[in-house]
Design an enzyme around this catalytic site. Structure first.
Site, PDB file in Angstrom:
ATOM      1  N   ASN A 145     -27.900  35.086  -3.608  1.00 26.99           N
ATOM      2  CA  ASN A 145     -28.343  33.704  -3.544  1.00 26.99           C
ATOM      3  C   ASN A 145     -29.716  33.634  -2.885  1.00 26.99           C
ATOM      4  O   ASN A 145     -29.865  33.945  -1.706  1.00 26.99           O
ATOM      5  CB  ASN A 145     -27.359  32.848  -2.737  1.00 26.99           C
ATOM      6  CG  ASN A 145     -27.894  31.448  -2.510  1.00 26.99           C
ATOM      7  OD1 ASN A 145     -28.242  30.745  -3.443  1.00 26.99           O
ATOM      8  ND2 ASN A 145     -27.997  31.051  -1.239  1.00 26.99           N
ATOM      9  N   GLU A 146     -30.731  33.293  -3.661  1.00 23.40           N
ATOM     10  CA  GLU A 146     -32.099  33.089  -3.195  1.00 23.40           C
ATOM     11  C   GLU A 146     -32.667  34.290  -2.435  1.00 23.40           C
ATOM     12  O   GLU A 146     -33.028  34.178  -1.246  1.00 23.40           O
ATOM     13  CB  GLU A 146     -32.200  31.809  -2.358  1.00 23.40           C
ATOM     14  CG  GLU A 146     -31.842  30.558  -3.145  1.00 23.40           C
ATOM     15  CD  GLU A 146     -32.176  29.265  -2.420  1.00 23.40           C
ATOM     16  OE1 GLU A 146     -32.427  29.308  -1.205  1.00 23.40           O
ATOM     17  OE2 GLU A 146     -32.186  28.211  -3.078  1.00 23.40           O
ATOM     18  N   TYR A 150     -35.859  21.596  -5.074  1.00 20.01           N
ATOM     19  CA  TYR A 150     -35.567  20.664  -3.987  1.00 20.01           C
ATOM     20  C   TYR A 150     -36.850  19.977  -3.516  1.00 20.01           C
ATOM     21  O   TYR A 150     -37.353  20.254  -2.424  1.00 20.01           O
ATOM     22  CB  TYR A 150     -34.896  21.390  -2.816  1.00 20.01           C
ATOM     23  CG  TYR A 150     -33.496  21.858  -3.116  1.00 20.01           C
ATOM     24  CD1 TYR A 150     -32.427  20.975  -3.086  1.00 20.01           C
ATOM     25  CD2 TYR A 150     -33.252  23.183  -3.456  1.00 20.01           C
ATOM     26  CE1 TYR A 150     -31.140  21.392  -3.373  1.00 20.01           C
ATOM     27  CE2 TYR A 150     -31.972  23.620  -3.748  1.00 20.01           C
ATOM     28  CZ  TYR A 150     -30.916  22.717  -3.704  1.00 20.01           C
ATOM     29  OH  TYR A 150     -29.639  23.143  -3.995  1.00 20.01           O
ATOM     30  N   GLU A 181     -29.938  25.284  -9.214  1.00 22.04           N
ATOM     31  CA  GLU A 181     -29.692  24.398  -8.078  1.00 22.04           C
ATOM     32  C   GLU A 181     -30.717  23.273  -8.102  1.00 22.04           C
ATOM     33  O   GLU A 181     -31.902  23.528  -8.284  1.00 22.04           O
ATOM     34  CB  GLU A 181     -29.832  25.120  -6.727  1.00 22.04           C
ATOM     35  CG  GLU A 181     -28.697  26.016  -6.320  1.00 22.04           C
ATOM     36  CD  GLU A 181     -28.823  26.456  -4.857  1.00 22.04           C
ATOM     37  OE1 GLU A 181     -29.417  25.698  -4.049  1.00 22.04           O
ATOM     38  OE2 GLU A 181     -28.340  27.551  -4.532  1.00 22.04           O
TER      39      GLU A 181
END
Length: 405
Positions: free
Chosen positions: A206-207, A284, A324
């Site tokens: 994840n990331e 984001y 995401e």
């Protein structure tokens, strides 16, 4: 940038699949249920384009590890299926700390693993596909920090968390975790994870970020090595690296889109690795442009999406998933209309590409909750009956994507 510190406090912490694979659950033949494949820049299922419209729900394994709480997992899947959502991204990791999946290198919590068994079996029941992430970049639920601590305990000389990507002992710990998860025999379905088409694909991390080597070469070598290893065990499933989408030296002109984030990743080079089947992007704007206007955030978002879709289409020649995205309700002045506009912007970019057979292959919003999960609220949560306008946008996107052939 990432909001894991808010959401994890209670923890302490080319596919070569088989044709016409049949899974037998509870003794019932459920028909043709194939592995998702890649053909050109599209996902394919049963010979037709498949769009990964869905959601993130990192909490699934943890909640399902308690049989008395499993109804919450079932409820989330049921609500998602009513909105025609098809793909769920969740964690297949929890390293050290409170109630982990992996107590220590190679030592696993059977209760937690049975929770993941339930998640996979329940996803199958509701027609969902899963993307399972194998480790965290961040220290929440252990992550690379826990791995290097384990290596320190064996006498390894560790300089920083970024030794996760280079230290031979740490890499062996991680390879062992890959093997443990992929070869896990599901106690409910009777099917090994590597043979289960309920799983759409694996995510290496994840990331991933490596701030000590902003050139990107460390991450490039690590992804290449681990992708090769994973595929040596499992050639059935797709694989992605877990990238946020930041640019590197292979496209220096676009590095200004990184907004001064030094991540040591390279969206182009990392995704050009042969064993990486599709690209991912995270978005984001509310975190990246704090105290900036909605207009500034949305303007950047449109460029961010269009650039990555174009790169996937023309350079990578692979599908790309917006893996995401979200907007926090906890930020001052935020309202449902602003969140809806962000969802509309992302979904519109996906639809524009998909309707022409392009590389945009879906979007997974962060994050879906159902009732009874208040401890997991992070401001980004979507509870369908609490956010009817957003729920309608999500449902409409799924319906339109399903109509594309």
């Amino acid at each position: 940038m990432k909001h894991f510190g808010l959401i994890l406090f209670l923890f302490g912490s080319t596919i070569l699949g088989q044709e016409n694979f049949v899974v037998n659950i509870s003794g019932e033949e459920e028909g043709n249920y194939e592995f998702i494949r890649v053909k050109g820049v599209q996902f394919i299922s049963n010979g037709s384009p498949f769009y990964a419209n869905g959601f993130n729900a990192y909490w699934l394994m943890y909640i399902a590890s308690d049989p008395s709480q499993r109804w919450k997992v079932s409820s989330a899947f049921e609500e998602a299926s009513k909105h025609n959502l098809k793909v769920v991204r969740t964690w297949a990791f929890s390293d050290g700390g409170y109630s982990p999946l992996q107590y220590s290198p190679g030592s696993y919590n059977e209760i937690m693993f049975q929770g993941l068994d339930f998640v996979i079996s329940e996803a199958r029941k509701y027609g969902m596909k899963l993307i399972l992430s194998l480790v965290n970049n961040y220290e929440n639920l252990g992550g690379k920090k826990q791995y290097v601590e384990w290596a320190k305990n064996t006498g390894q000389q560790i300089q920083s968390e970024d030794d996760f990507f280079t230290n031979s002992v740490v890499k062996e710990f991680y390879r062992n975790h890959i093997k443990a998860v992929l070869t896990r025999h599901n106690t409910i379905t009777g099917v090994s994870y590597k043979d289960d088409p309920t799983i759409m694909g694996w995510e290496l991390m994840n990331e991933p970020r490596c701030n000590s080597d902003v050139s990107g070469s460390t991450i490039q070598e690590w992804v290449t090595e681990m992708a090769t290893y994973l595929k040596s065990i499992d050639k059935n499933h797709l694989l992605e690296a877990g990238l946020e989408g930041f640019y590197g030296q292979s496209d220096a002109y676009k590095q200004h889109y990184n907004l001064n984030f030094q991540t040591g990743t390279d969206f182009i080079a990392n995704n050009q690795i042969q064993d990486i089947d599709f690209a991912t992007v995270h978005s984001y704007p509310d975190q990246w442009f704090t105290n900036q206007s909605e207009e500034v955030q949305l303007s950047f978002l449109k460029e961010w999406l269009n650039n990555h879709i174009q790169d996937a289409q023309e350079v990578l020649l692979k599908p790309v998933v917006m893996a995401e995205f979200g907007k926090s309700s906890r930020l001052p002045g935020t309202n449902d209309n602003q969140r809806d506009e962000l969802f509309d912007t992302i979904y519109s970019a996906i639809l524009t590409s998909a309707s022409g057979g392009g590389a945009a292959a879906g979007g997974l919003f962060w994050q879906l909750l159902t009732h009874g999960l208040d401890n997991f609220r992070d401001g980004y949560e979507i509870v369908f009956d609490e956010s009817p306008t957003t729920a309608n946008i999500i449902r409409r996107q799924s319906q339109i994507l399903e109509s594309i052939h």
